[in-house]
Write a protein that holds these residues in place. Sequence first.
Motif, PDB file in Angstrom:
ATOM      1  N   CYS A  23       0.909  -1.385   0.066  1.00 50.28           N
ATOM      2  CA  CYS A  23       0.218  -0.290  -0.020  1.00 50.28           C
ATOM      3  C   CYS A  23       0.628   2.020  -0.171  1.00 50.28           C
ATOM      4  CB  CYS A  23      -0.949   0.161   1.294  1.00 50.28           C
ATOM      5  SG  CYS A  23      -2.012   1.412   1.769  1.00 50.28           S
ATOM      6  N   VAL A  24       0.318   2.553  -1.107  1.00 52.11           N
ATOM      7  CA  VAL A  24       0.913   3.363  -0.447  1.00 52.11           C
ATOM      8  C   VAL A  24       0.267   4.118  -0.381  1.00 52.11           C
ATOM      9  CG1 VAL A  24       2.161   5.353  -1.877  1.00 52.11           C
ATOM     10  CG2 VAL A  24       2.304   2.624  -2.614  1.00 52.11           C
ATOM     11  N   GLU A  59      -8.491  -9.130  16.928  1.00 50.94           N
ATOM     12  CA  GLU A  59      -8.108 -10.399  17.147  1.00 50.94           C
ATOM     13  C   GLU A  59      -7.870 -11.404  15.712  1.00 50.94           C
ATOM     14  OE1 GLU A  59     -11.225  -9.210  18.572  1.00 50.94           O
ATOM     15  OE2 GLU A  59     -12.581 -10.009  17.825  1.00 50.94           O
ATOM     16  N   ILE A  60      -8.776 -10.848  15.319  1.00 52.39           N
ATOM     17  CA  ILE A  60      -7.665 -11.590  13.923  1.00 52.39           C
ATOM     18  C   ILE A  60      -6.833 -11.474  13.589  1.00 52.39           C
ATOM     19  CG2 ILE A  60      -8.360 -11.491  11.212  1.00 52.39           C
ATOM     20  CD1 ILE A  60     -10.967 -10.053  12.034  1.00 52.39           C
ATOM     21  N   PHE A  61      -6.433 -10.234  13.705  1.00 52.97           N
ATOM     22  CA  PHE A  61      -4.100  -9.912  13.254  1.00 52.97           C
ATOM     23  C   PHE A  61      -3.770 -10.808  14.377  1.00 52.97           C
ATOM     24  CE2 PHE A  61      -1.906  -7.359  11.353  1.00 52.97           C
ATOM     25  CZ  PHE A  61      -0.905  -7.333  12.257  1.00 52.97           C
ATOM     26  N   ASP A  62      -3.678 -12.096  13.801  1.00 53.11           N
ATOM     27  CA  ASP A  62      -3.056 -12.936  14.958  1.00 53.11           C
ATOM     28  C   ASP A  62      -1.516 -13.191  14.649  1.00 53.11           C
ATOM     29  OD1 ASP A  62      -4.067 -16.212  13.605  1.00 53.11           O
ATOM     30  OD2 ASP A  62      -2.686 -14.306  13.096  1.00 53.11           O
ATOM     31  N   ASP A  63      -0.071 -13.688  15.033  1.00 48.53           N
ATOM     32  CA  ASP A  63       1.271 -14.020  15.384  1.00 48.53           C
ATOM     33  C   ASP A  63       1.294 -14.322  13.418  1.00 48.53           C
ATOM     34  OD1 ASP A  63       1.581 -15.844  18.306  1.00 48.53           O
ATOM     35  OD2 ASP A  63       1.174 -13.293  17.494  1.00 48.53           O
ATOM     36  N   GLN A  64       0.369 -14.846  12.561  1.00 51.37           N
ATOM     37  CA  GLN A  64       1.114 -15.256  11.334  1.00 51.37           C
ATOM     38  C   GLN A  64       0.537 -13.646  11.045  1.00 51.37           C
ATOM     39  OE1 GLN A  64       1.065 -17.690   9.754  1.00 51.37           O
ATOM     40  NE2 GLN A  64       1.483 -18.658  11.772  1.00 51.37           N
ATOM     41  N   PHE A  65       0.166 -12.495  10.909  1.00 50.65           N
ATOM     42  CA  PHE A  65       0.784 -11.390  10.555  1.00 50.65           C
ATOM     43  C   PHE A  65       1.291 -10.152  10.961  1.00 50.65           C
ATOM     44  CE2 PHE A  65      -3.708 -11.296   8.119  1.00 50.65           C
ATOM     45  CZ  PHE A  65      -4.904 -13.013   8.527  1.00 50.65           C
ATOM     46  N   SER A  66       1.672  -9.580   9.581  1.00 52.79           N
ATOM     47  CA  SER A  66       2.927  -8.125  10.390  1.00 52.79           C
ATOM     48  C   SER A  66       2.315  -7.050   9.102  1.00 52.79           C
ATOM     49  CB  SER A  66       4.026  -9.085  10.198  1.00 52.79           C
ATOM     50  OG  SER A  66       4.512  -9.762   8.993  1.00 52.79           O
ATOM     51  N   VAL A  67       2.846  -5.957  10.154  1.00 54.74           N
ATOM     52  CA  VAL A  67       3.039  -5.046   9.231  1.00 54.74           C
ATOM     53  C   VAL A  67       4.162  -3.890   8.983  1.00 54.74           C
ATOM     54  CG1 VAL A  67       0.545  -4.685   8.883  1.00 54.74           C
ATOM     55  CG2 VAL A  67       1.921  -3.635  11.049  1.00 54.74           C
ATOM     56  N   GLU A  68       4.338  -3.408   8.344  1.00 57.22           N
ATOM     57  CA  GLU A  68       5.625  -2.572   8.219  1.00 57.22           C
ATOM     58  C   GLU A  68       5.105  -1.377   7.422  1.00 57.22           C
ATOM     59  OE1 GLU A  68       9.319  -5.074   8.010  1.00 57.22           O
ATOM     60  OE2 GLU A  68       8.836  -4.990   6.829  1.00 57.22           O
ATOM     61  N   ARG A  69       6.419  -0.300   7.713  1.00 55.46           N
ATOM     62  CA  ARG A  69       6.567   1.014   6.807  1.00 55.46           C
ATOM     63  C   ARG A  69       7.354   0.682   6.767  1.00 55.46           C
ATOM     64  NH1 ARG A  69       4.021   5.125   5.068  1.00 55.46           N
ATOM     65  NH2 ARG A  69       4.562   6.998   5.906  1.00 55.46           N
ATOM     66  N   PRO A  70       8.502  -0.246   6.589  1.00 52.67           N
ATOM     67  CA  PRO A  70       9.785   0.333   5.428  1.00 52.67           C
ATOM     68  C   PRO A  70      10.884   1.190   5.292  1.00 52.67           C
ATOM     69  CG  PRO A  70       8.593  -1.121   3.911  1.00 52.67           C
ATOM     70  CD  PRO A  70       7.459  -1.042   5.164  1.00 52.67           C
ATOM     71  N   ASP A  71       9.533   2.293   4.711  1.00 50.64           N
ATOM     72  CA  ASP A  71      10.315   3.522   4.345  1.00 50.64           C
ATOM     73  C   ASP A  71       9.582   4.702   4.451  1.00 50.64           C
ATOM     74  OD1 ASP A  71      10.053   2.060   0.396  1.00 50.64           O
ATOM     75  OD2 ASP A  71       8.480   3.208   1.832  1.00 50.64           O
ATOM     76  N   GLY A  72       9.599   5.660   3.398  1.00 50.40           N
ATOM     77  CA  GLY A  72       8.451   7.018   4.718  1.00 50.40           C
ATOM     78  C   GLY A  72       6.952   6.589   2.555  1.00 50.40           C
ATOM     79  N   SER A  73       6.969   5.563   2.533  1.00 47.71           N
ATOM     80  CA  SER A  73       5.314   5.790   1.253  1.00 47.71           C
ATOM     81  C   SER A  73       4.981   4.410   1.774  1.00 47.71           C
ATOM     82  CB  SER A  73       6.075   5.895   0.134  1.00 47.71           C
ATOM     83  OG  SER A  73       6.939   5.044  -0.916  1.00 47.71           O
ATOM     84  N   THR A  76       3.072  -2.094   4.540  1.00 44.94           N
ATOM     85  CA  THR A  76       3.137  -3.443   3.700  1.00 44.94           C
ATOM     86  C   THR A  76       2.347  -4.474   5.129  1.00 44.94           C
ATOM     87  OG1 THR A  76       4.594  -4.428   5.407  1.00 44.94           O
ATOM     88  CG2 THR A  76       4.912  -3.231   2.797  1.00 44.94           C
ATOM     89  N   LEU A  77       1.676  -5.542   4.636  1.00 47.32           N
ATOM     90  CA  LEU A  77       0.497  -6.159   5.559  1.00 47.32           C
ATOM     91  C   LEU A  77       1.210  -7.928   5.024  1.00 47.32           C
ATOM     92  CD1 LEU A  77      -0.804  -7.402   7.623  1.00 47.32           C
ATOM     93  CD2 LEU A  77      -2.734  -6.947   5.420  1.00 47.32           C
TER      94      LEU A  77
END
Lengths: 115, 114
Positions: A23-24, A59-73, A76-77
Amino acid sequence: EPEVTQTPSHQVTQMGQEVILRCVPISNHLYFYWYRQILGQKVEFLVSFYNNEISEKSEIFDDQFSVERPDGSNFTLKIRSTKLEDSAMYFCASSGQGHPYQPQHFGDGTRLSIL
Amino acid sequence: KNEVEQSPQNLTAQEGEFITINCSYSVGISALHWLQQHPGGGIVSLFMLSSGKKKHGRLIATINIQEKHSSLHITASHPRDSAVYICAASTRPYSGGGADGLTFGKGTHLIIQP
């Protein structure tokens, strides 16, 4: 008008594989969200992100999920090991600064199909 | 846990009719959102309100905080208004800061026939 963009529009993955949805958000927005919508069901909140950390998760967002904002724009899921029940439309959204509850702007979604 | 209920689930009307979609919620909220989802799936924010009434073109949204109820009205409806209309609630208090995940209703599927 600025918009939230999501890639890919459609992702087909084998069960057990990792998938990253991208996502941007709108460039001056500070609050970021992921939602999902299983076919025929209502939209459900997964996670919110602010100031480089998770603000809230369902509660849906369990250990299988992660999010990141790797740069300024990018925002990601990641789903580490996909299951059949992860098949859904995933929406990214962002909202602006100032009052925390500016309207949320949604991307067009990524349709994730798990085989 | 906040529950958001919408009615009706489906609504078919003739072009030109006045449309009302209702939304009720179970706990206190900080803001109520009305969204539009088109057949392709994309979601567009129509209104965010915490009191009173807002108007944009032929769309009007109202909220009654005491009754925990909001309505979306469409005047002079047109076939291009055909879409799913969704209400969603923000529950995090304003002073809480941070981001606020929305709780969604199931949506109202509106069809306007020419």
